[in-house]
Design an enzyme around this catalytic site. Sequence first.
Site, PDB file in Angstrom:
ATOM      1  N   GLU A   1       0.835  -1.196   0.000  1.00 54.36           N
ATOM      2  CA  GLU A   1       0.000   0.000   0.000  1.00 54.36           C
ATOM      3  C   GLU A   1       0.875   1.253   0.000  1.00 54.36           C
ATOM      4  O   GLU A   1       0.920   2.025   0.951  1.00 54.36           O
ATOM      5  CB  GLU A   1      -0.953  -0.049   1.204  1.00 54.36           C
TER       6      GLU A   1
ATOM      7  N   HIS B   1      -3.540   3.539   5.375  1.00 50.21           N
ATOM      8  CA  HIS B   1      -3.522   2.343   4.521  1.00 50.21           C
ATOM      9  C   HIS B   1      -3.876   2.708   3.088  1.00 50.21           C
ATOM     10  O   HIS B   1      -4.265   3.832   2.808  1.00 50.21           O
ATOM     11  CB  HIS B   1      -4.559   1.323   5.021  1.00 50.21           C
TER      12      HIS B   1
ATOM     13  N   GLU C   1      -8.001   4.912   4.644  1.00 49.71           N
ATOM     14  CA  GLU C   1      -7.758   4.139   3.431  1.00 49.71           C
ATOM     15  C   GLU C   1      -7.739   5.064   2.219  1.00 49.71           C
ATOM     16  O   GLU C   1      -8.685   5.811   1.999  1.00 49.71           O
ATOM     17  CB  GLU C   1      -8.880   3.110   3.233  1.00 49.71           C
TER      18      GLU C   1
HETATM   19 ZN   LIG Z   1      -3.834  -2.127   4.583  1.00 50.79          ZN
END
Ligand SMILES: [Zn+2]
Length: 1211
Positions: free
Chosen positions: A898, A992, A1077
């Site tokens: 990531e 992330h 995210e």
């Molecule tokens: Zn992750």
Amino acid sequence: MKMNKPKMASEKGVPSTSKVQILLAQLEKMTGDSMVRDPETSRQITSKLLHLIQTQEKTGKEVMSKGTSGMEVILSSLESTRDAQTILNILCILSELLTLGKGRRVGVFVSKGGTGVLLRILISTSKEFHPSEELMLQLHSLLAKVGPKDRKLGVKARLSGALNITINLIKKNLQNVKLLLPCLQVLRVYSSNMVNAISLGKSGAIEIMFKILAPYSKKNTSLLKVAVDALAALLKSKTNARRAVEARCVSTLLTLYMDWHRNDTWHRHTAIRKGLLGCLRNITNTKLGRKSFTEADGMRILYNSSSECLTVRTLDPLVNTSSLIMRKCFPKNRLPLPTIKSAFHYQLDHALASGPVAQLYSQPPGVDDVVDDSDDNEDTEADTENDTENEEDEKDCRSLNDDIEKDINKLHPQKSPTRPFEELRVYERFFVELSEDFQDYTFDCSTTSSSSLARTPRTVLVPTAQALSTNDVTTQTSSVLCPPPKDPHYSTPAPLPPPALQLDTLRFSKERNKREEVAQDLSHALECVALKSEDSLNMDKQKGSPISTQKVAHSPLLLEGIAIRCLAGGGGGSDCGSEGAEDEGAVLEVPDTAQLLPLHDLDLYVDMVKGTHSVPQYTEVAYPDYFGHVAPTFREPLLERLYGVQRSKIFQDIERLIHPNDILDKIVYDLDIASCPVIESDGESLKFNSQFESGNLRKAIQIRKYEYDLVLNSDINSNHHHQWFYFEVSGMRVGATYRFNIINCEKSNSQFNYGMQVLMYSVQEAISGRPRWVRTGADICYYKNHFARSSIATGGQKGKSYYTMTFSSSFSHKDDVCYFAYHYPYTYSSLKMHLSKLEAMRTPEIYMRQDVLCETLGGNSCPLLTITAMPESNSNDHVCQFRNRPLIFLSARVHPGETNASWVMKGTLEFLMSASPLAASLREAYIFKIVPMLNPDGVVNGNHRCSLSGEDLNRQWQNPNAELHPTIYHTKSLLQYLAHTQRAPLVFCDYHGHSRKKNVFMYGCSLKETIWQSSISAASSELHEDLGYRALPKILSQIAPAFSMASCSFVVERSKESTARVVVWREIGVQRSYTMESTVCGCDQGKYKGYQIGTRELEEMGAQFCVALLRLKRMTGLHNHQHLLDLESDLIGTQPKVVSCPTTYVMDEDEPSFLEAVDYSAESNDEDGEADNEAGAGSREIPETPDLRPERPSDPESGHGAWKCGPVASQ
Ligand SMILES: [Zn+2]
């Protein structure tokens, strides 16, 4: 007689109406007895009624109009009469009535129990010695008409014994087309029920259908259409499919299909052709069927016929279904690897090695983990009717609800200290700012330069990034916290890579034989870099473009054996130098990106690489990391998917089977063999390489002249987790379009199906002043392939396949070196370089400290940053304000694949260190504690998910092991220390990247929202929960264009109980504990809607996160707590609305059940909803209650199944 009827009639005032009403009234008057006693009257009345209805359309409307009992009267008469003529009359009346009215009338008929009446008459009539053919015809016509509207017809028919009546009627009347047609129509309806289908199969229905369908004839095509559809329905049952295979029906079907294909030149009967394919598709759901299909040369037959259909767009359904069948029957191949275990193995200490890694490496030698023993298209449940192809998706749907944490005790934050403070006291040294008195400082505001003078070394010890990367850091810190550096026992199956530049040198001497070419040869230019002396550095100062200042790159070769990967030449050491120096202008001039990339420094980067430890002991540096990346100024829209892309790619794959002689199958790169890379530069193949930091490519196989299969390496000490890739290609031909297939992808879907492109970096472009990653690739798609996945890697499930991510690319420069990556690379060495440069940017107002939190298994340091503002003075008040600032705790990159998380973190760090007034306020407001890379080993070694322990570090937070998961263990300890000292952070956020959703969003933790979602009937009203956790994401959705509140979720899932977010929330007691995210793809809302995300947007996100914290500060800084709550509530809006939003419902942090309808144009234009049947009604037999199955969620707009559950997606 009911009063309302005449009244109604008079209202309408139409004479004919009253006539019908009178007849109906007469009919109603005849009780059951009189119907039987007086057949003559009933005959007369019904005959008149029929005549009226046949001649005057209005009459029908009258009978069927709302509020009247016409249908009831007719049905009750039908039930009570025993007179064949009356029955026939009434059936004809019904037939007339039900023909019109668009299904509403049929609905009324069904709702009044009409089908039951018809079935009863069918049964009783069939018991007569010579049942009237006309009666049977009418009965079946009506059943065929109403059957599809009555979901229970199948069950009713079976229970009443009607199935056999129909099938026997068909057997006796194979030549009687008039009667046969309605019977077949009814049979088709019956067969849609799986239990019926099996029962009919036993009664010989399949053989009868073949008698009707074969041999080929164009007579009675409407009959054939019904027969073929009925057959297809029957074959959905695997029992029937096997029965058909045993009767050699597959070759019959193929022959028939080809007969129709050849003779139906004007394509008037595509429905029949499609029906035949439907039969084949259902038969090939069984292993036996697939075998029979292959033996009957089905692959070639369907491939050739489809190829001939490709030009006619209206034949797409045929091509698509053919393709579906071929993919299913494509023999499962073995992944071309000796083992799926990672090519590199990191030997853990014996004590550490218990667990997954031990299991992985304790397999006896010789065990094949690439495929299962008997994996030839194995039907795992040969005797059940489960459709194995969809089980994964169905399972996902089912388990959606199971993952929400329902244990209230687990949901309640448990701040109970589990560790004695004595144990945590050692972490005090990471928080010197909390006890700092600044008495040794001089606070002279006039001092603008030389920040280091402003503080004593004791208090603000700022180790340089170089120090971080060298061993003395280890000794410095490990004496306190870390176990002494272990002998790592590096072991690699392949010997060490050859001296990095051997091949290049080889190539170089070859080039030299063609002197005339050398001049323009970039490779030559690159070689010369090595030799350019320091003196010549300042020679050329060109000006003009923003990147006008040219800088001669130092050869990394000069630096203790670390080699920059050089294009084609690269040159080894000094001899290269003398050669290259002869050529004027052959000097590698790289753009000085200092203006655009203030945190980048080529030499510093190489320095950093030298201190980075990789398991394969990489000695090369990839150019993109060396030169750096300047985000392009243009926007990169999401790629529009062209029609038929996937289909054409799949056809190319099938061609491998059809024309095996066209396949080269030439291994050009292979980490598993000693002499990797394996090709000599013969000019016929691309050269691949990924033996550099974060690189991940295990094998490359040339399939055709311009097509390569690529295999990614597993995470180290693991046998799966392939998604991240980063590799280099060279030796390309300009103008050619190359197709690349990554053939061992694991996820069942990918943003590559929704507009995401791969990233490419051209060295030629870079040295021309455009050092940047750009989104590239055409014909991108992601689909299930024919490479079998071993049950060892799937958690025991057999019969799984890998997925292919395919893209095409061409190259615009001769002798270029290009790199492809899954996402913008961000190496551990880059982080160290950035931290070093950031530190250099520090002004006297900024308090910044770099500590080494611990050492990783692989011997890399894990940096910990502290950033805040220096106190205004060392007065008591100022120092007190300084120490009492709330803490913000940030971390990133626990998942190495990531990389976007690192770019967001870079944005955060740059903002925090910047001179902007906002940043200054922010520093004055908080103390930032930042672990910018929680998994350096994973990043260095090109892992996607894991650390060297072979485990996902974000599943270790509940009980991290100090030896196996040092970064998690010590980060958690820092937080525990803070909790113990009553300094738990105000906000915790772990950055992330998300591979299956668009936008940027957050996951948080809410007790209430979890309880609401989980439908446990706890008295949630009694729970008191501050809504503060929603404030930060809400602010972000207002200020950060990429951020989407709608994608946020605050539900605590069981599968996440050991993630940073949940553990910090529950154990440390941080209410605002988040995972943030960021998409790898792009945005579908806000300012960036329709565009792919770039590093600029990601860095902006990181900066906006800081701005949001400042706003949060203003809110939380208010003294009146109630006012704060009001404010937050205003900001938050009405939460129930958000809560009920399905996207708050998340299954897997990184792979949620994302209900995005797949635009698999190759399959999705099956117009008749067969796709629905496949997944929902499935080939599963549920006796007696087939109609009670919950309906499958579907996308109302497209009419196709929602992706997750639809069969198309898994194909
Ligand atoms: Zn992750």
